[in-house]
Design a protein around this motif. Structure first.
Motif, PDB file in Angstrom:
ATOM      1  N   ASP A 191       0.844  -1.611   0.153  1.00  0.00           N
ATOM      2  CA  ASP A 191      -0.229   0.030  -0.158  1.00  0.00           C
ATOM      3  C   ASP A 191       0.504   1.118  -0.068  1.00  0.00           C
ATOM      4  OD1 ASP A 191       0.896   0.367   2.745  1.00  0.00           O
ATOM      5  OD2 ASP A 191      -1.510  -0.100   3.552  1.00  0.00           O
ATOM      6  N   ARG A 192       1.871   1.408  -0.119  1.00  0.00           N
ATOM      7  CA  ARG A 192       2.872   2.427  -0.282  1.00  0.00           C
ATOM      8  C   ARG A 192       4.417   2.176  -0.972  1.00  0.00           C
ATOM      9  NH1 ARG A 192       2.457   0.716   5.384  1.00  0.00           N
ATOM     10  NH2 ARG A 192       4.764   0.438   5.355  1.00  0.00           N
ATOM     11  N   VAL A 230      -2.583   1.543  -5.837  1.00  0.00           N
ATOM     12  CA  VAL A 230      -3.402   0.854  -5.797  1.00  0.00           C
ATOM     13  C   VAL A 230      -4.750   0.430  -7.271  1.00  0.00           C
ATOM     14  CG1 VAL A 230      -5.416  -0.615  -4.512  1.00  0.00           C
ATOM     15  CG2 VAL A 230      -2.972   0.547  -3.289  1.00  0.00           C
ATOM     16  N   GLU A 231      -4.248   1.295  -7.620  1.00  0.00           N
ATOM     17  CA  GLU A 231      -5.292   1.545  -8.790  1.00  0.00           C
ATOM     18  C   GLU A 231      -4.377   1.252  -9.856  1.00  0.00           C
ATOM     19  OE1 GLU A 231      -7.163   3.925  -5.630  1.00  0.00           O
ATOM     20  OE2 GLU A 231      -4.782   3.922  -6.693  1.00  0.00           O
ATOM     21  N   GLU A 232      -3.290   1.299 -10.108  1.00  0.00           N
ATOM     22  CA  GLU A 232      -2.448   0.339 -11.367  1.00  0.00           C
ATOM     23  C   GLU A 232      -2.539  -0.305 -10.920  1.00  0.00           C
ATOM     24  OE1 GLU A 232       1.241   3.992 -12.075  1.00  0.00           O
ATOM     25  OE2 GLU A 232       0.815   3.501 -10.494  1.00  0.00           O
ATOM     26  N   ALA A 233      -2.517  -1.808  -9.348  1.00  0.00           N
ATOM     27  CA  ALA A 233      -1.864  -3.120  -9.517  1.00  0.00           C
ATOM     28  C   ALA A 233      -3.468  -3.340  -9.955  1.00  0.00           C
ATOM     29  CB  ALA A 233      -1.371  -3.788  -8.076  1.00  0.00           C
ATOM     30  N   HIS A 263      -5.373  -7.959  -3.751  1.00  0.00           N
ATOM     31  CA  HIS A 263      -4.696  -8.292  -2.740  1.00  0.00           C
ATOM     32  C   HIS A 263      -3.133  -6.783  -2.062  1.00  0.00           C
ATOM     33  CE1 HIS A 263      -6.178 -12.582  -2.328  1.00  0.00           C
ATOM     34  NE2 HIS A 263      -6.401 -12.725  -3.466  1.00  0.00           N
ATOM     35  N   VAL A 264      -4.180  -6.349  -1.346  1.00  0.00           N
ATOM     36  CA  VAL A 264      -3.097  -4.967  -0.483  1.00  0.00           C
ATOM     37  C   VAL A 264      -2.559  -5.322   0.882  1.00  0.00           C
ATOM     38  CG1 VAL A 264      -3.309  -2.668  -0.436  1.00  0.00           C
ATOM     39  CG2 VAL A 264      -4.451  -3.580  -2.595  1.00  0.00           C
ATOM     40  N   TYR A 265      -1.098  -5.849   0.419  1.00  0.00           N
ATOM     41  CA  TYR A 265      -0.699  -5.545   2.141  1.00  0.00           C
ATOM     42  C   TYR A 265       0.168  -4.312   2.591  1.00  0.00           C
ATOM     43  CZ  TYR A 265      -0.789 -10.494   0.207  1.00  0.00           C
ATOM     44  OH  TYR A 265      -2.128 -11.853  -0.383  1.00  0.00           O
ATOM     45  N   PRO A 266       0.285  -4.369   3.478  1.00  0.00           N
ATOM     46  CA  PRO A 266       0.987  -2.894   4.448  1.00  0.00           C
ATOM     47  C   PRO A 266       2.563  -3.250   3.300  1.00  0.00           C
ATOM     48  CG  PRO A 266       0.054  -4.650   6.229  1.00  0.00           C
ATOM     49  CD  PRO A 266      -0.058  -5.457   4.649  1.00  0.00           C
ATOM     50  N   ARG A 314     -10.770  -9.909  -2.651  1.00  0.00           N
ATOM     51  CA  ARG A 314      -9.829  -9.015  -1.545  1.00  0.00           C
ATOM     52  C   ARG A 314      -9.302  -7.316  -1.314  1.00  0.00           C
ATOM     53  NH1 ARG A 314      -6.993 -13.495   1.809  1.00  0.00           N
ATOM     54  NH2 ARG A 314      -8.382 -15.708   0.652  1.00  0.00           N
ATOM     55  N   ALA A 315      -9.992  -6.307  -1.080  1.00  0.00           N
ATOM     56  CA  ALA A 315      -9.734  -4.956  -1.011  1.00  0.00           C
ATOM     57  C   ALA A 315      -8.334  -5.338  -0.145  1.00  0.00           C
ATOM     58  CB  ALA A 315     -10.602  -4.134  -0.661  1.00  0.00           C
ATOM     59  N   ALA A 316      -8.295  -5.937   0.327  1.00  0.00           N
ATOM     60  CA  ALA A 316      -7.244  -5.703   1.122  1.00  0.00           C
ATOM     61  C   ALA A 316      -7.010  -7.047   2.225  1.00  0.00           C
ATOM     62  CB  ALA A 316      -6.795  -4.626   2.587  1.00  0.00           C
TER      63      ALA A 316
END
Length: 266
Positions: free
Chosen positions: A200-201, A207-210, A224-227, A262-264
């Motif tokens: 996410d950083r 995130v939109e590009e992924a 899937h978005v991870y810290p 999954r959003a996150a």
């Protein structure tokens, strides 16, 4: 030795042979990366999933071979190395530059009439349709080192050692050139599930590009978005989550069954 077997031996590292595995996972490293990056993944997934890590030329045991500064040419060689692995399902996982290579190798499998990959995992890379004009490969060594520090994927000991830098810089610059000059065919789509993963950083991927990887397949797609940053998957907690996801999708309920989006993932 048949040519395909020679190509396989040159390009692929099998750290944990798992002949009884029901599926293979071909892992493609990031720019400047090597097959050893995926050793922990191989160890964690064996024996249920057999991990085959790709070794690009110009590094480690292939350091005396010329680099390939063209992503399409590299995808051709990787496809030649793995095209005979059709006796069981095959999935592809690529991080950063490796994500684009996974996509291109999957397209070559499609063109050859081979079974579609069970799933393509694209990690830490924006979708090919999300264009940015990046020319880091043409910058000075100092600027390239600053980029590596920004992404936090290379040990500081390597970036401060002149001899080590001299050894690794040609491969890194060549890989950056390959991915930064890459152009995809907008008329092409995969016909298999695609799972995109990102931090996410990440300073190089939003995130939109992924999420835009869904545009590049006619099959199911999830995100899937991870810290974390660009190398989120190198952190112990996030690495464990990614490995759990791989195990679930590939060795659990079946690679052919799409997971719910999954959003996150926290």
């Amino acid at each position: 030795m048949p040519q395909s077997a020679e190509q396989f031996a040159k390009w692929v590292r099998r750290s944990h042979p798992a002949p009884q595995a029901g599926i293979r996972l071909v892992c493609l490293p990031h720019a400047g990366g090597s097959a050893s990056f995926y050793f922990p993944v191989s160890r964690a997934l064996a024996p249920a999933v057999e991990v085959l890590a790709v070794q690009y030329p110009g590094r480690q045991d292939r350091r005396h071979e010329p680099n390939i500064p063209d992503l399409h040419a590299m995808a051709d060689r990787i496809f030649d190395a793995v095209c005979d692995l059709d006796d069981k399902p095959l999935a592809l996982f690529g991080h950063s530059m490796g994500a684009v290579l996974a996509y291109e190798v999957a397209l070559r499998m499609q063109d050859a009439g081979l079974p579609a990959p069970a799933r393509v995992f694209t990690s830490g890379r924006r979708a090919p349709s999300c264009l940015r004009d990046e020319r880091i490969h043409a910058e000075s060594d100092e600027q390239l080192v600053a980029e590596l520090r920004k992404l936090s994927g290379t040990a500081d000991t390597m970036l401060t050692d002149p001899e080590l830098l001299e050894m690794i810089m040609p491969a890194i610059r060549s890989d950056y050139r390959a991915v930064e000059t890459y152009a995809h065919d907008p008329g092409r789509k995969l016909d298999c599930p695609v799972t995109a993963l990102t931090g996410d950083r990440d300073p190089r991927v939003t995130v939109e590009e992924a999420a835009a990887w869904e545009r590049h397949t006619s099959g199911p797609a999830d995100l899937h978005v991870y810290p974390g940053g660009h190398f989120y998957l190198a952190e112990p907690r996030e690495s464990a989550l990614v490995i759990a996801l791989l195990r679930e999708l590939l060795a659990g309920r079946g690679a052919e069954e799409p997971a719910p989006a999954r959003a996150a993932v926290a």
